[in-house]
Motif scaffolding. Structure first.
Motif, PDB file in Angstrom:
ATOM      1  N   GLN A 152       0.817  -1.215   0.000  1.00  0.00           N
ATOM      2  CA  GLN A 152       0.000   0.000   0.000  1.00  0.00           C
ATOM      3  C   GLN A 152       0.847   1.260   0.000  1.00  0.00           C
ATOM      4  O   GLN A 152       0.321   2.365   0.075  1.00  0.00           O
ATOM      5  N   ASP A 153       2.152   1.099  -0.078  1.00  0.00           N
ATOM      6  CA  ASP A 153       3.085   2.227   0.003  1.00  0.00           C
ATOM      7  C   ASP A 153       3.952   2.251  -1.251  1.00  0.00           C
ATOM      8  O   ASP A 153       4.476   1.218  -1.680  1.00  0.00           O
ATOM      9  N   SER A 204       9.694   0.652   0.718  1.00  0.00           N
ATOM     10  CA  SER A 204       8.676  -0.401   0.637  1.00  0.00           C
ATOM     11  C   SER A 204       8.812  -1.185  -0.651  1.00  0.00           C
ATOM     12  O   SER A 204       8.639  -2.414  -0.671  1.00  0.00           O
ATOM     13  N   LEU A 224      -5.660  -6.285   0.105  1.00  0.00           N
ATOM     14  CA  LEU A 224      -5.685  -6.651   1.518  1.00  0.00           C
ATOM     15  C   LEU A 224      -6.788  -7.638   1.830  1.00  0.00           C
ATOM     16  O   LEU A 224      -6.549  -8.666   2.479  1.00  0.00           O
ATOM     17  N   VAL A 276       1.627  -7.038   5.096  1.00  0.00           N
ATOM     18  CA  VAL A 276       1.072  -5.770   4.633  1.00  0.00           C
ATOM     19  C   VAL A 276       2.120  -4.673   4.813  1.00  0.00           C
ATOM     20  O   VAL A 276       2.631  -4.479   5.927  1.00  0.00           O
ATOM     21  N   PRO A 323       2.023  -0.995   4.871  1.00  0.00           N
ATOM     22  CA  PRO A 323       1.008   0.067   4.896  1.00  0.00           C
ATOM     23  C   PRO A 323       1.532   1.387   4.329  1.00  0.00           C
ATOM     24  O   PRO A 323       2.736   1.548   4.079  1.00  0.00           O
ATOM     25  N   GLU A 324       0.607   2.310   4.129  1.00  0.00           N
ATOM     26  CA  GLU A 324       0.968   3.630   3.603  1.00  0.00           C
ATOM     27  C   GLU A 324       1.964   4.327   4.523  1.00  0.00           C
ATOM     28  O   GLU A 324       1.874   4.245   5.746  1.00  0.00           O
ATOM     29  N   PHE A 354       4.841   3.585   5.270  1.00  0.00           N
ATOM     30  CA  PHE A 354       5.715   2.728   6.087  1.00  0.00           C
ATOM     31  C   PHE A 354       7.176   3.028   5.804  1.00  0.00           C
ATOM     32  O   PHE A 354       7.994   3.121   6.726  1.00  0.00           O
ATOM     33  N   LEU A 382       3.880  -3.030  11.130  1.00  0.00           N
ATOM     34  CA  LEU A 382       3.847  -3.766   9.884  1.00  0.00           C
ATOM     35  C   LEU A 382       2.942  -4.985  10.107  1.00  0.00           C
ATOM     36  O   LEU A 382       3.379  -5.987  10.684  1.00  0.00           O
TER      37      LEU A 382
END
Length: 439
Positions: A58-59, A64, A84, A101, A103-104, A106, A123
């Motif tokens: 998502q990042d 990432s 997800l 995952v 994430p945004e 990260f 995370l």
């Protein structure tokens, strides 16, 4: 001796006459041994199964992206990138072991935490609760990729340069109020010089700084300070004693089905007693000891024939090698056959009816086989259970056959297994004889 040999010959003729039972006793352990051996690795020629991992990215930060690429390059992982909700559903259904995952933001937060005291970003990792061992392995590889990617970007990446510049500006403003942060300012100043040096080298070569060196580690980043040299500890010749999953599975299935054969032999004695055949034999000039010894020896001969035939098929078809001592293998097979025969007599001696004896003996046999490590490796048991199984004769039988096949050990490794099984054979036989005399 004439009566003894005649009784043994009679039992062998009856066993060979039932062609259907003979085929089942020969084919079932071979088929199940082949199946379990295949799923446990076979002869070692096929590649090891990879761990199924779902990856949710998502990042879009370079850190990432580097982490995602590193996970996909792991030889032991099969990474599938997906949304997800789909990843969580796949883990919930047990179709994928672990979902990771990213994430945004990260990458941004992870980079800033490396040199600062900010809160660590989370995370998320979703996993199948039945795969806790797999989770530990995946987390180890994930930790390596995160540390390598974050440190590489911070030391040599564009976002690392921006972060250092911003941090130095903040420290210049606060260092007068907080002298303790002067050391961090000096460190970041040195890091900026290093980044500038890396950039100059890249500009002089007419390209960007390399993302990885010849060893696969990220340039300027932290990497593992060692490599492992894996060597399987197997005695004997490296070719013939190579681990073969079929060797262990055939040992376990042989033990299981030969014990089932002993149950049938014991039930046969009870049926003969119910039909009056046992009384007729005792009425003849044949003693009880002769009858019992003949029954035990015939059962032991059948058991030895079965285990020899099963392993002959394993050697010819499935490339199983008797890499250890051949006399040791024969000794383990003979001692197991004698123990099996005495176990059959024990069933006959203490069984009141064929029906009751069959149910109890089948349950006892399954427990003995399970605790021997025939179904699953004994190292998966709790430590206390691993120690407890040493009082089970089938554990020694399976370990002895393993030692003489794929482990490639010598005769000295077979002697304990032979001795323990002979002790159990003597114990079972003595109890059976005592019980028969009481009846």
């Amino acid at each position: 001796m004439t009566a003894l040999l005649a009784l043994i010959r009679k039992d062998l003729i009856l066993f060979m006459a039932d062609r259907r039972a003979l085929m089942l006793n020969l084919l079932m352990p071979i088929l199940l041994g082949a199946f379990f051996g295949f799923i446990s690795g076979g002869s070692g020629s096929k590649d090891a199964a990879k761990i199924e991992v779902a990856l949710v990215v998502q990042d879009s930060h370079p850190i990432s992206q580097k982490i995602a690429k590193g996970l996909k390059d792991e030889a032991s992982l099969s990474v599938k990138e997906m949304p997800l909700e789909e990843a969580k559903a796949m883990v919930l259904k047990g179709k994928i072991n672990v979902a990771i995952v990213l994430p945004e933001k990260f990458g941004e937060h992870a980079g800033s935490v490396l040199f600062g005291a900010k809160a660590k970003p989370e995370l998320p990792v979703f996993y199948d609760p039945s795969q806790s061992a797999v989770l530990a392995m995946v987390k180890g590889m994930l930790t390596q990729q995160v540390m390598q990617s974050v440190s590489a970007e911070m030391f040599a990446g564009k976002s690392g340069t921006s972060f250092v510049d911003q941090s130095l500006q903040d420290l210049e403003k606060s260092s007068q109020q907080n002298p303790e942060r002067a050391e961090l300012r000096d460190f970041l100043g040195s890091l900026k010089k290093f980044q500038s040096h890396q950039q100059i080298q890249g500009d002089s070569a007419g390209n960007e700084p390399k993302a990885a060196n010849e060893n696969g580690a990220a340039a300027g980043g932290l990497s593992m300070p060692f490599t492992t040299k894996d060597e399987a500890m197997i005695a004997g010749d490296a070719v013939t004693s190579k681990y073969n999953g079929y060797a262990h599975s055939f040992a376990g299935m042989s033990v299981q089905f030969i014990l089932f054969m002993a149950i049938d032999a014991g039930i046969g004695v009870l049926l003969a007693r119910r039909l009056g055949l046992w009384s007729r034999l005792l009425a003849a000039p044949v003693g009880l000891n002769t009858l019992l010894i003949a029954r035990a020896l015939s059962c032991a001969l059948i058991a030895f024939f079965l285990i020899s035939f099963i392993f002959a098929v394993a050697v010819v078809v499935f490339k199983v090698h008797i890499a250890g001592s051949l006399p040791g293998f024969i000794g383990v097979a003979i001692s197991f056959s004698l123990m099996t025969a005495s176990f059959g007599l024990l069933i006959a001696a203490f069984g009141k009816t064929p029906e009751a004896a069959r149910g109890i003996s089948v349950f006892a046999t399954l427990i003995m086989v399970m605790l021997s490590g025939a179904w699953m490796p004994s190292f998966l048991f709790p430590q206390w259970l691993q120690s407890l199984t040493l009082i089970i004769p089938t554990r020694w039988a399976v370990d002895g056959l393993d030692a003489m096949t794929w482990r490639g050990l010598g005769l000295d490794a077979a002697l304990p297994a032979i001795g323990v099984q002979l002790v159990f054979a003597l114990l079972f036989g003595s109890l059976a004889l005592w019980r028969f005399r009481k009846v």
